[in-house]
Design an enzyme around this catalytic site. Structure first.
Site, PDB file in Angstrom:
ATOM      1  N   HIS A 122     -18.824 -29.904 -25.105  1.00 38.25           N
ATOM      2  CA  HIS A 122     -19.845 -29.351 -24.230  1.00 38.25           C
ATOM      3  C   HIS A 122     -19.489 -29.681 -22.777  1.00 38.25           C
ATOM      4  O   HIS A 122     -18.562 -30.440 -22.506  1.00 38.25           O
ATOM      5  CB  HIS A 122     -21.240 -29.891 -24.579  1.00 38.25           C
ATOM      6  CG  HIS A 122     -21.379 -31.366 -24.385  1.00 38.25           C
ATOM      7  ND1 HIS A 122     -21.166 -32.258 -25.408  1.00 38.25           N
ATOM      8  CD2 HIS A 122     -21.699 -32.108 -23.301  1.00 38.25           C
ATOM      9  CE1 HIS A 122     -21.365 -33.487 -24.960  1.00 38.25           C
ATOM     10  NE2 HIS A 122     -21.679 -33.429 -23.680  1.00 38.25           N
ATOM     11  N   ALA A 123     -20.255 -29.093 -21.878  1.00 39.02           N
ATOM     12  CA  ALA A 123     -20.177 -29.402 -20.446  1.00 39.02           C
ATOM     13  C   ALA A 123     -21.606 -29.635 -19.959  1.00 39.02           C
ATOM     14  O   ALA A 123     -22.564 -29.379 -20.686  1.00 39.02           O
ATOM     15  CB  ALA A 123     -19.533 -28.252 -19.685  1.00 39.02           C
TER      16      ALA A 123
END
Length: 135
Positions: A49-50
């Site tokens: 994820h970011a």
């Protein structure tokens, strides 16, 4: 892609080693949350994820692991093998933690409290997001 790896100064004597960290002196943000991972399963990949706003510093305080960073243009793998090494991860950076040693303990210092709305969990959405932000 610029990767910032901090080497914090261990202090020790015959009793052992100590590493001290202070927000805004050693850590470039206010620490709002601390968490850690351990007992990871073989061949597991964590992260994926970011974040839109959150910044982090990752430490493998025991054992080792690798971190794959991706800014939408470049990818880089960074090993974490020493308890006094900290990897800074800015917002808008896709991250994947993998290749954990059996005894790995990965500690994370985060600039924000947990907020699900801050996560980008779909890689294609991440690419569109960084393209739109012109990063």
């Amino acid at each position: 892609m610029q990767v910032v790896k901090y080497m914090f100064q261990p202090h020790g004597d015959e009793r052992g080693q100590l590493v001290s960290l202070e927000e805004h002196n050693d850590i470039p943000f206010s620490i709002k949350r601390v968490y850690f991972m351990y007992d990871t399963v073989d061949n597991v990949v964590r992260g994926r994820h970011a974040h839109k706003n959150l910044q982090q510093i990752l430490f493998c305080v025991h054992g080792s692991c690798k971190v794959r960073l991706d800014n939408g243009k470049e990818k880089k793998v960074v090993p974490l093998e020493k308890p006094y090494e900290g990897l800074y991860i800015a917002n808008y950076m896709w991250r994947e933690m993998f290749d954990f040693s059996e005894d790995a303990v990965l500690m994370v210092l985060a600039s924000e409290l947990y907020n699900e709305d801050d996560y980008i969990r779909d890689y294609d959405e991440f690419l569109e997001f960084v393209k739109a932000e012109k990063l």
